[in-house]
Design a protein around this motif. Sequence first.
Motif, PDB file in Angstrom:
ATOM      1  N   THR A  14      75.270 -68.952 -21.047  1.00 16.83           N
ATOM      2  CA  THR A  14      75.958 -70.212 -21.331  1.00 16.83           C
ATOM      3  C   THR A  14      77.394 -69.942 -21.757  1.00 16.83           C
ATOM      4  O   THR A  14      78.321 -70.634 -21.319  1.00 16.83           O
ATOM      5  CB  THR A  14      75.208 -71.020 -22.411  1.00 16.83           C
ATOM      6  OG1 THR A  14      73.915 -71.367 -21.897  1.00 16.83           O
ATOM      7  CG2 THR A  14      75.959 -72.283 -22.794  1.00 16.83           C
ATOM      8  N   LEU A  15      77.599 -68.937 -22.604  1.00 20.27           N
ATOM      9  CA  LEU A  15      78.960 -68.553 -23.000  1.00 20.27           C
ATOM     10  C   LEU A  15      79.770 -68.122 -21.782  1.00 20.27           C
ATOM     11  O   LEU A  15      80.958 -68.466 -21.657  1.00 20.27           O
ATOM     12  CB  LEU A  15      78.932 -67.424 -24.024  1.00 20.27           C
ATOM     13  CG  LEU A  15      78.498 -67.773 -25.425  1.00 20.27           C
ATOM     14  CD1 LEU A  15      78.366 -66.511 -26.275  1.00 20.27           C
ATOM     15  CD2 LEU A  15      79.477 -68.737 -26.069  1.00 20.27           C
ATOM     16  N   LEU A  16      79.141 -67.371 -20.890  1.00 20.80           N
ATOM     17  CA  LEU A  16      79.817 -66.949 -19.663  1.00 20.80           C
ATOM     18  C   LEU A  16      80.208 -68.162 -18.834  1.00 20.80           C
ATOM     19  O   LEU A  16      81.343 -68.254 -18.352  1.00 20.80           O
ATOM     20  CB  LEU A  16      78.918 -66.011 -18.862  1.00 20.80           C
ATOM     21  CG  LEU A  16      79.465 -65.531 -17.519  1.00 20.80           C
ATOM     22  CD1 LEU A  16      80.793 -64.793 -17.689  1.00 20.80           C
ATOM     23  CD2 LEU A  16      78.436 -64.649 -16.822  1.00 20.80           C
ATOM     24  N   ASP A  17      79.302 -69.110 -18.684  1.00 22.11           N
ATOM     25  CA  ASP A  17      79.614 -70.346 -17.946  1.00 22.11           C
ATOM     26  C   ASP A  17      80.801 -71.068 -18.559  1.00 22.11           C
ATOM     27  O   ASP A  17      81.674 -71.573 -17.843  1.00 22.11           O
ATOM     28  CB  ASP A  17      78.405 -71.285 -17.925  1.00 22.11           C
ATOM     29  CG  ASP A  17      77.290 -70.815 -16.999  1.00 22.11           C
ATOM     30  OD1 ASP A  17      77.503 -69.868 -16.219  1.00 22.11           O
ATOM     31  OD2 ASP A  17      76.201 -71.418 -17.062  1.00 22.11           O
ATOM     32  N   GLU A  18      80.852 -71.132 -19.874  1.00 23.28           N
ATOM     33  CA  GLU A  18      81.949 -71.828 -20.555  1.00 23.28           C
ATOM     34  C   GLU A  18      83.288 -71.152 -20.288  1.00 23.28           C
ATOM     35  O   GLU A  18      84.295 -71.822 -20.068  1.00 23.28           O
ATOM     36  CB  GLU A  18      81.668 -71.914 -22.052  1.00 23.28           C
ATOM     37  CG  GLU A  18      80.537 -72.860 -22.383  1.00 23.28           C
ATOM     38  CD  GLU A  18      80.090 -72.810 -23.835  1.00 23.28           C
ATOM     39  OE1 GLU A  18      80.661 -72.022 -24.633  1.00 23.28           O
ATOM     40  OE2 GLU A  18      79.165 -73.569 -24.186  1.00 23.28           O
ATOM     41  N   ILE A  19      83.303 -69.833 -20.297  1.00 19.82           N
ATOM     42  CA  ILE A  19      84.550 -69.115 -20.002  1.00 19.82           C
ATOM     43  C   ILE A  19      84.962 -69.360 -18.554  1.00 19.82           C
ATOM     44  O   ILE A  19      86.132 -69.610 -18.266  1.00 19.82           O
ATOM     45  CB  ILE A  19      84.394 -67.609 -20.290  1.00 19.82           C
ATOM     46  CG1 ILE A  19      84.361 -67.388 -21.792  1.00 19.82           C
ATOM     47  CG2 ILE A  19      85.507 -66.806 -19.654  1.00 19.82           C
ATOM     48  CD1 ILE A  19      84.166 -65.963 -22.210  1.00 19.82           C
ATOM     49  N   ILE A  20      84.012 -69.274 -17.652  1.00 14.54           N
ATOM     50  CA  ILE A  20      84.298 -69.518 -16.234  1.00 14.54           C
ATOM     51  C   ILE A  20      84.894 -70.921 -16.062  1.00 14.54           C
ATOM     52  O   ILE A  20      85.916 -71.087 -15.388  1.00 14.54           O
ATOM     53  CB  ILE A  20      83.018 -69.363 -15.390  1.00 14.54           C
ATOM     54  CG1 ILE A  20      82.586 -67.887 -15.338  1.00 14.54           C
ATOM     55  CG2 ILE A  20      83.215 -69.919 -13.975  1.00 14.54           C
ATOM     56  CD1 ILE A  20      81.205 -67.653 -14.751  1.00 14.54           C
ATOM     57  N   GLU A  21      84.274 -71.909 -16.665  1.00  9.90           N
ATOM     58  CA  GLU A  21      84.736 -73.294 -16.525  1.00  9.90           C
ATOM     59  C   GLU A  21      86.105 -73.511 -17.150  1.00  9.90           C
ATOM     60  O   GLU A  21      86.871 -74.364 -16.694  1.00  9.90           O
ATOM     61  CB  GLU A  21      83.703 -74.240 -17.132  1.00  9.90           C
ATOM     62  CG  GLU A  21      82.426 -74.287 -16.293  1.00  9.90           C
ATOM     63  CD  GLU A  21      81.245 -74.925 -16.997  1.00  9.90           C
ATOM     64  OE1 GLU A  21      81.354 -75.297 -18.187  1.00  9.90           O
ATOM     65  OE2 GLU A  21      80.181 -75.036 -16.340  1.00  9.90           O
ATOM     66  N   SER A  22      86.457 -72.724 -18.174  1.00 14.19           N
ATOM     67  CA  SER A  22      87.757 -72.878 -18.818  1.00 14.19           C
ATOM     68  C   SER A  22      88.887 -72.216 -18.033  1.00 14.19           C
ATOM     69  O   SER A  22      90.047 -72.544 -18.225  1.00 14.19           O
ATOM     70  CB  SER A  22      87.727 -72.326 -20.244  1.00 14.19           C
ATOM     71  OG  SER A  22      87.704 -70.906 -20.238  1.00 14.19           O
ATOM     72  N   LYS A  23      88.534 -71.283 -17.142  1.00  8.03           N
ATOM     73  CA  LYS A  23      89.562 -70.509 -16.446  1.00  8.03           C
ATOM     74  C   LYS A  23      89.765 -70.884 -14.980  1.00  8.03           C
ATOM     75  O   LYS A  23      90.782 -70.539 -14.402  1.00  8.03           O
ATOM     76  CB  LYS A  23      89.235 -69.014 -16.531  1.00  8.03           C
ATOM     77  CG  LYS A  23      89.293 -68.466 -17.948  1.00  8.03           C
ATOM     78  CD  LYS A  23      89.057 -66.980 -17.944  1.00  8.03           C
ATOM     79  CE  LYS A  23      89.158 -66.396 -19.334  1.00  8.03           C
ATOM     80  NZ  LYS A  23      90.530 -66.282 -19.809  1.00  8.03           N
ATOM     81  N   LEU A  24      88.795 -71.573 -14.386  1.00  3.01           N
ATOM     82  CA  LEU A  24      88.863 -71.849 -12.953  1.00  3.01           C
ATOM     83  C   LEU A  24      88.834 -73.343 -12.665  1.00  3.01           C
ATOM     84  O   LEU A  24      88.428 -74.140 -13.511  1.00  3.01           O
ATOM     85  CB  LEU A  24      87.679 -71.176 -12.244  1.00  3.01           C
ATOM     86  CG  LEU A  24      87.558 -69.657 -12.397  1.00  3.01           C
ATOM     87  CD1 LEU A  24      86.282 -69.163 -11.752  1.00  3.01           C
ATOM     88  CD2 LEU A  24      88.770 -68.960 -11.799  1.00  3.01           C
TER      89      LEU A  24
END
Length: 87
Positions: A14-24
Amino acid sequence: MDNFKSNEKANILTLLDEIIESKLTEQRAKDLTDFAQLYYSSASLADLKEWKIEDLYGSTLACRSFIQSRKREQAKVRVFNPDYGQH
């Protein structure tokens, strides 16, 4: 895997998803989060915990980009030790 370990792994992803969504962009993020769920589905919790979340993001992005350029019937293999600043 017991529920605690399963929840802990889900929290990391979930943390990984949040980072992905914040950068792309929205579409690229959706594609990469879907890929990440498949890519890490068989990863052990111990393996995931060894990585910083930013390194998981970089690894996921690099792997997705690498396999996207594969031509039909072409094997792709890459072995390297990534450097955070360079890769």
